[in-house]
Design a protein around this motif. Structure first.
Motif, PDB file in Angstrom:
ATOM      1  N   ASN A 499      18.510 -13.330 -26.991  1.00 30.75           N
ATOM      2  CA  ASN A 499      19.498 -14.335 -25.853  1.00 30.75           C
ATOM      3  C   ASN A 499      18.604 -13.604 -25.187  1.00 30.75           C
ATOM      4  O   ASN A 499      18.302 -12.106 -25.519  1.00 30.75           O
ATOM      5  CB  ASN A 499      20.643 -13.513 -26.832  1.00 30.75           C
ATOM      6  CG  ASN A 499      21.521 -14.681 -26.912  1.00 30.75           C
ATOM      7  OD1 ASN A 499      21.021 -15.220 -28.717  1.00 30.75           O
ATOM      8  ND2 ASN A 499      22.958 -14.603 -27.161  1.00 30.75           N
ATOM      9  N   LYS A 500      18.992 -13.652 -23.856  1.00 38.14           N
ATOM     10  CA  LYS A 500      18.399 -12.969 -22.243  1.00 38.14           C
ATOM     11  C   LYS A 500      18.876 -11.765 -22.510  1.00 38.14           C
ATOM     12  O   LYS A 500      19.911 -11.835 -21.685  1.00 38.14           O
ATOM     13  CB  LYS A 500      17.904 -13.999 -21.395  1.00 38.14           C
ATOM     14  CG  LYS A 500      16.768 -15.141 -21.494  1.00 38.14           C
ATOM     15  CD  LYS A 500      15.872 -14.504 -22.467  1.00 38.14           C
ATOM     16  CE  LYS A 500      15.015 -15.408 -21.990  1.00 38.14           C
ATOM     17  NZ  LYS A 500      13.293 -14.719 -22.059  1.00 38.14           N
ATOM     18  N   LEU A 501      19.270 -10.345 -22.478  1.00 46.56           N
ATOM     19  CA  LEU A 501      18.966  -9.535 -21.947  1.00 46.56           C
ATOM     20  C   LEU A 501      18.846  -8.599 -21.198  1.00 46.56           C
ATOM     21  O   LEU A 501      17.246  -8.166 -22.171  1.00 46.56           O
ATOM     22  CB  LEU A 501      19.842  -8.896 -23.052  1.00 46.56           C
ATOM     23  CG  LEU A 501      20.532  -7.423 -22.962  1.00 46.56           C
ATOM     24  CD1 LEU A 501      21.598  -7.677 -22.490  1.00 46.56           C
ATOM     25  CD2 LEU A 501      20.602  -6.902 -23.969  1.00 46.56           C
ATOM     26  N   ALA A 502      18.133  -8.807 -19.690  1.00 48.16           N
ATOM     27  CA  ALA A 502      17.804  -7.798 -19.438  1.00 48.16           C
ATOM     28  C   ALA A 502      18.195  -6.190 -20.137  1.00 48.16           C
ATOM     29  O   ALA A 502      18.766  -5.643 -19.648  1.00 48.16           O
ATOM     30  CB  ALA A 502      17.584  -8.010 -17.796  1.00 48.16           C
ATOM     31  N   TYR A 503      16.844  -5.397 -19.662  1.00 44.16           N
ATOM     32  CA  TYR A 503      17.210  -3.705 -20.359  1.00 44.16           C
ATOM     33  C   TYR A 503      16.291  -3.290 -20.063  1.00 44.16           C
ATOM     34  O   TYR A 503      14.736  -3.512 -20.287  1.00 44.16           O
ATOM     35  CB  TYR A 503      18.032  -3.969 -21.976  1.00 44.16           C
ATOM     36  CG  TYR A 503      17.292  -3.835 -23.017  1.00 44.16           C
ATOM     37  CD1 TYR A 503      16.251  -3.046 -23.409  1.00 44.16           C
ATOM     38  CD2 TYR A 503      15.547  -5.756 -23.365  1.00 44.16           C
ATOM     39  CE1 TYR A 503      15.221  -3.066 -24.211  1.00 44.16           C
ATOM     40  CE2 TYR A 503      15.129  -4.968 -23.319  1.00 44.16           C
ATOM     41  CZ  TYR A 503      14.671  -4.096 -25.102  1.00 44.16           C
ATOM     42  OH  TYR A 503      13.499  -4.561 -25.953  1.00 44.16           O
ATOM     43  N   LYS A 504      16.216  -1.710 -20.408  1.00 42.62           N
ATOM     44  CA  LYS A 504      15.523  -0.454 -20.566  1.00 42.62           C
ATOM     45  C   LYS A 504      15.650   0.027 -21.604  1.00 42.62           C
ATOM     46  O   LYS A 504      17.067   0.750 -21.160  1.00 42.62           O
ATOM     47  CB  LYS A 504      15.073  -0.768 -18.297  1.00 42.62           C
ATOM     48  CG  LYS A 504      13.762   1.085 -18.367  1.00 42.62           C
ATOM     49  CD  LYS A 504      12.407  -0.185 -18.784  1.00 42.62           C
ATOM     50  CE  LYS A 504      11.692   0.695 -18.409  1.00 42.62           C
ATOM     51  NZ  LYS A 504      11.160   2.237 -20.009  1.00 42.62           N
ATOM     52  N   THR A 505      14.810   0.813 -21.618  1.00 47.36           N
ATOM     53  CA  THR A 505      15.185   2.514 -22.770  1.00 47.36           C
ATOM     54  C   THR A 505      14.270   3.294 -21.678  1.00 47.36           C
ATOM     55  O   THR A 505      13.465   3.132 -21.131  1.00 47.36           O
ATOM     56  CB  THR A 505      14.034   1.821 -23.818  1.00 47.36           C
ATOM     57  OG1 THR A 505      12.628   1.713 -23.970  1.00 47.36           O
ATOM     58  CG2 THR A 505      15.084   1.033 -24.325  1.00 47.36           C
ATOM     59  N   GLY A 506      14.354   4.566 -22.125  1.00 46.87           N
ATOM     60  CA  GLY A 506      14.203   5.672 -21.764  1.00 46.87           C
ATOM     61  C   GLY A 506      13.915   6.941 -22.537  1.00 46.87           C
ATOM     62  O   GLY A 506      15.104   6.460 -23.106  1.00 46.87           O
ATOM     63  N   THR A 507      13.058   7.654 -22.827  1.00 45.63           N
ATOM     64  CA  THR A 507      12.572   8.957 -23.654  1.00 45.63           C
ATOM     65  C   THR A 507      12.647  10.285 -23.038  1.00 45.63           C
ATOM     66  O   THR A 507      11.514  10.224 -21.925  1.00 45.63           O
ATOM     67  CB  THR A 507      12.049   9.602 -24.533  1.00 45.63           C
ATOM     68  OG1 THR A 507      12.305   7.850 -25.270  1.00 45.63           O
ATOM     69  CG2 THR A 507      12.380   9.989 -25.475  1.00 45.63           C
ATOM     70  N   SER A 508      13.368  11.247 -22.937  1.00 47.15           N
ATOM     71  CA  SER A 508      13.546  12.175 -21.178  1.00 47.15           C
ATOM     72  C   SER A 508      12.180  12.826 -22.170  1.00 47.15           C
ATOM     73  O   SER A 508      12.213  13.413 -22.969  1.00 47.15           O
ATOM     74  CB  SER A 508      14.877  13.229 -21.197  1.00 47.15           C
ATOM     75  OG  SER A 508      15.159  13.766 -22.028  1.00 47.15           O
ATOM     76  N   TYR A 509      12.027  14.233 -21.503  1.00 45.95           N
ATOM     77  CA  TYR A 509      10.766  14.927 -21.563  1.00 45.95           C
ATOM     78  C   TYR A 509      11.093  16.193 -23.227  1.00 45.95           C
ATOM     79  O   TYR A 509      12.266  15.977 -22.842  1.00 45.95           O
ATOM     80  CB  TYR A 509      10.635  15.952 -20.755  1.00 45.95           C
ATOM     81  CG  TYR A 509       9.204  16.626 -20.603  1.00 45.95           C
ATOM     82  CD1 TYR A 509       7.724  16.333 -21.121  1.00 45.95           C
ATOM     83  CD2 TYR A 509       9.969  18.096 -21.025  1.00 45.95           C
ATOM     84  CE1 TYR A 509       6.246  17.985 -21.838  1.00 45.95           C
ATOM     85  CE2 TYR A 509       8.803  19.555 -21.492  1.00 45.95           C
ATOM     86  CZ  TYR A 509       7.941  19.059 -21.552  1.00 45.95           C
ATOM     87  OH  TYR A 509       6.616  19.874 -21.966  1.00 45.95           O
ATOM     88  N   GLY A 510       9.781  16.220 -24.205  1.00 52.82           N
ATOM     89  CA  GLY A 510      10.845  16.812 -24.985  1.00 52.82           C
ATOM     90  C   GLY A 510      11.625  16.307 -26.264  1.00 52.82           C
ATOM     91  O   GLY A 510      12.066  16.808 -27.321  1.00 52.82           O
ATOM     92  N   HIS A 511      12.277  15.159 -25.864  1.00 53.24           N
ATOM     93  CA  HIS A 511      13.000  14.059 -26.642  1.00 53.24           C
ATOM     94  C   HIS A 511      14.140  14.671 -27.295  1.00 53.24           C
ATOM     95  O   HIS A 511      14.799  14.603 -27.580  1.00 53.24           O
ATOM     96  CB  HIS A 511      11.527  14.364 -28.104  1.00 53.24           C
ATOM     97  CG  HIS A 511      11.120  13.358 -28.670  1.00 53.24           C
ATOM     98  ND1 HIS A 511      10.742  12.024 -28.705  1.00 53.24           N
ATOM     99  CD2 HIS A 511       9.646  14.411 -28.263  1.00 53.24           C
ATOM    100  CE1 HIS A 511       9.343  12.205 -28.668  1.00 53.24           C
ATOM    101  NE2 HIS A 511       9.036  12.885 -28.652  1.00 53.24           N
ATOM    102  N   ARG A 512      14.646  14.987 -25.481  1.00 56.10           N
ATOM    103  CA  ARG A 512      16.477  15.401 -26.135  1.00 56.10           C
ATOM    104  C   ARG A 512      17.138  14.419 -25.131  1.00 56.10           C
ATOM    105  O   ARG A 512      18.373  14.729 -26.068  1.00 56.10           O
ATOM    106  CB  ARG A 512      16.649  16.185 -25.127  1.00 56.10           C
ATOM    107  CG  ARG A 512      15.169  17.725 -24.930  1.00 56.10           C
ATOM    108  CD  ARG A 512      15.706  18.479 -23.464  1.00 56.10           C
ATOM    109  NE  ARG A 512      15.145  20.141 -24.228  1.00 56.10           N
ATOM    110  CZ  ARG A 512      13.539  20.811 -23.967  1.00 56.10           C
ATOM    111  NH1 ARG A 512      12.838  19.512 -23.664  1.00 56.10           N
ATOM    112  NH2 ARG A 512      13.657  21.532 -24.393  1.00 56.10           N
TER     113      ARG A 512
END
Length: 673
Positions: A499-512
């Motif tokens: 399905n059409k879901l507008a999404y964004k992921t993110g990973t902070s520095y150092g995989h915290r």
């Protein structure tokens, strides 16, 4: 005791001459406090319990009035305890005489003469039942109560205070604990159990003495049948009831948010939140399931909101309170690095300022901004590509270029307009904020994405129904739609619905921190995974861990996504070739663009050459000076030119390599005959 009861009965049935004195005696009665502390309750928008707290002495005492309990229970209660409750004035002389006669005849107490009002008097004063002075006081208080309260109000006090075993007081505490439900609908067996319990609450506790409880329940059923309160079939079915009456835990949903609500209004006995209890239950179950196969120290937070109203639908601060203490940290409110989750806002601001369009071409190559030289997460560069693709790939260099153009301070101002409270190290934002170099909470991010979903207008997220705020414009309608259109084209995680879901992921520095935030046409959900103490978690990526949880959260919230809205009429929807000239390519005015990866163009890979004293070689792109190697040995170093001549090579296969100033290399293999 028998003589006392007879004398009291005669007193109450005395002539008119004695009644004036009795009236004065009753009117002068000092009543105990009628207001009783009750368990604080936090309920969802439908009135269902989210959380309930004990009173100061550790007892569960939940408010419930006559209108909150099953009428069948009330009928059974008055039938068994006080058949003339609605006609006497607090003391029932006929009941006292009956009890006195039965006691005298049997030589022991067969039945009590206490009315329900007298029992309420005893419960209010916590007085005993066996001493004549205590009985006389109960009668006096009962008579006074009847003059000052209605029958319904007296029953309300009984329903609140009746002892039900252990630390349970009142009918509602008992039904929630023993039956796992509210007292609005009770079976005859359950009603009889509740009637029998207060007479001997510890000896008849159904969770500890089921046989004694069943025997007492059956006596209540016999009397209820005798006086027509139930039918013979109902009595037979109720006596055969073998339901396991075990104590259930009281509701404790949304522990972090309910604690926050209670601290916010400690004197409010009942608070109603915007949450849905069923959705909250689903999200807490999802949080436990998502973290179960992971490290014990890994925590999770999930926040669900209606972006059209700003109402929080569910709030999960951790997978569970646990024993290590970290579960007590509400990670929906913890300040963390947002990683790449701010990029949609950056691109939206660039669209609004006329700096770029989704079809604008932008460079993804090594660049430096006054010494700041960011890299992409994977260390690779894609060259020139459309802005929309750069956002979908979450490339760092395009995001930093656009942040440099719009101004980091304007990005921070937009976050504040969206209702976020960004924490900027040193107080002055730099270009690193584009890649997560600041602090935000999950609540901040969900509110920001809610503004993207709501046509560019952010509404303050709130959990109190009376705390709704006014929307604030963050982006234009067209820019917000363009961002949603780009993000909805991202490939869902493996196994997730298409399905059409507008999404964004993110990973902070150092995989915290691992993030995923997304929205459809109605709701916005944010997911965070990490460790509350900020310890790095190697291998944790937003796309791998948080995104599947995000899609599962939407699946548990509703069977289908709500469609994203159509583009507003002012949206510029054209191809790259039709864009105005300034929008066709974005060029940073300040960045120092480094050359691309070196490319060894001569000799080409696989070439077969005749033996010679010297070999001309040529490199394109890359940053000088260059180092040339033959078969692993440096031949020329510090060369700034792109064409050099190397000494003759031996016959057979030879490896040639060139390394530029940034350590990037190119390699070919040739054959010399």
């Amino acid at each position: 005791m028998t003589r006392v009861l007879v004398l009291l009965a005669l007193l109450l049935w005395g002539g008119a001459a004695a009644r004036d004195g009795l009236d004065g005696w009753i009117d002068q009665t000092v009543l105990p406090p009628l207001g009783q502390d009750t368990s604080a309750e936090v309920r969802d928008r439908n009135g269902d319990l989210l959380r309930v707290y004990t009173v100061a002495d550790g007892r569960w005492r939940l408010r419930a009035g006559v209108g909150d309990v099953d009428p069948g229970y009330l009928k059974m209660l008055t039938t068994y305890e006080d058949r003339r409750f609605y006609s006497h004035s607090g003391v029932d002389p006929r009941a006292i005489l009956r009890a006195t006669w039965q006691s005298a005849k049997a030589g022991r107490v067969i039945s009590g003469g206490s009315t329900l009002t007298m029992q309420v008097a005893r419960l209010l004063e916590d007085s005993g039942t066996g001493q004549w002075a205590g009985k006389l006081r109960q009668m006096r208080v009962a008579l006074a109560l009847e003059r000052r309260l209605s029958k319904a109000e007296i029953l309300d006090l009984y329903l609140l205070l009746a002892p039900m075993g252990g630390n349970l007081e009142g009918v509602r505490a008992a039904t929630l604990s023993y039956f796992g439900k509210e007292p609005r609908r009770l079976t005859p067996a359950e009603s009889a159990m509740l009637v029998a319990l207060p007479q001997s609450p510890e000896a008849r506790r159904p969770d500890r003495a089921p046989a004694a409880a069943a025997e007492a329940r059956n006596r209540v059923l016999d009397r209820a049948l005798r006086y027509g309160a139930i039918t013979e079939g109902e009595a037979r079915a109720a006596k055969s009831d073998t339901a396991p009456y075990q104590r259930h835990a009281f509701p404790a949903l949304a522990p972090h948010l309910t604690d926050h609500a209670r601290a916010f209004a400690p004197d409010t006995p009942v608070q109603t939140l915007t949450l849905y209890a069923q959705v909250q239950h689903q999200m807490e179950a999802l949080a436990r399931a998502a973290t179960r196969p992971l490290s014990d120290r890994l925590s999770i937070a999930i926040l669900v909101a209606d972006h059209a109203s700003g109402e929080i639908v569910a709030s999960v601060g951790s997978a569970g309170l646990g024993e290590d203490g970290q579960g007590f940290v509400d990670m929906t409110r913890a300040v963390r690095s947002p990683g790449s989750t701010l990029k949609p806002l950056i691109y939206g601001l660039a669209f609004d300022q006329g700096l770029a369009h989704p079809e604008t071409l932008i460079d993804d190559r090594p660049m430096a901004f006054d010494g700041y030289a960011p890299q992409n997460f994977d260390g690779e560069f894609r060259g020139e590509l459309p802005v929309a693709e750069a956002l979908r790939l979450s490339l760092n260099l395009p995001a930093v270029q656009l942040t440099d153009a719009i101004g980091p301070q304007n990005l921070i101002a937009a976050l504040r307009r969206a209702g976020a409270d960004p924490q900027v190290p040193g107080g002055k934002p730099g270009l690193a904020v584009a890649l997560g170099g600041l602090g935000l909470t999950l609540t901040d991010l969900v509110q920001m994405y809610g503004g993207l979903a709501n046509g560019g207008q952010a509404l303050p997220l709130h959990w109190r129904a009376d705390a709704a705020g006014d929307p604030t414009r963050v982006l234009s309608r067209a820019s917000a739609w363009q961002i949603g259109h780009v993000l909805s084209a991202l490939t869902p995680p493996p196994g997730a619905p298409a399905n059409k879901l507008a999404y964004k992921t993110g990973t902070s520095y150092g995989h915290r921190d691992a993030w995923a935030v997304g929205y459809d046409g109605r709701h916005v959900i944010g997911v965070w995974l990490g460790r509350p103490d900020g310890t790095p978690v190697p291998g944790v990526f937003g796309g791998d861990l948080a995104a599947p949880v995000l899609f599962e959260a939407f699946a548990r919230l509703k069977p289908q996504f709500d469609a994203l809205p159509p583009p507003p009429p002012e949206t510029l929807m054209i191809g790259a070739s039709s864009l105005p000239e300034p929008l066709r390519r974005f060029r940073s005015r300040r960045a120092e663009v480094a050359p691309d990866q070196p490319n060894l163009v001569f000799p080409p890979d696989g070439a077969v050459l005749a033996v010679a004293d010297t070999l001309p070689v040529k490199v394109r792109d890359g940053r000088p000076p260059f180092t040339w190697l033959a078969n692993g040995q440096p031949i020329v170093t510090g060369e700034r030119g792109r064409e050099v001549t190397l000494p003759g090579l031996g016959r057979g296969f030879n490896d040639l390599a060139v390394i530029d100033a940034m350590g990037r290399s190119a390699r070919v293999t040739i054959q010399v005959e």
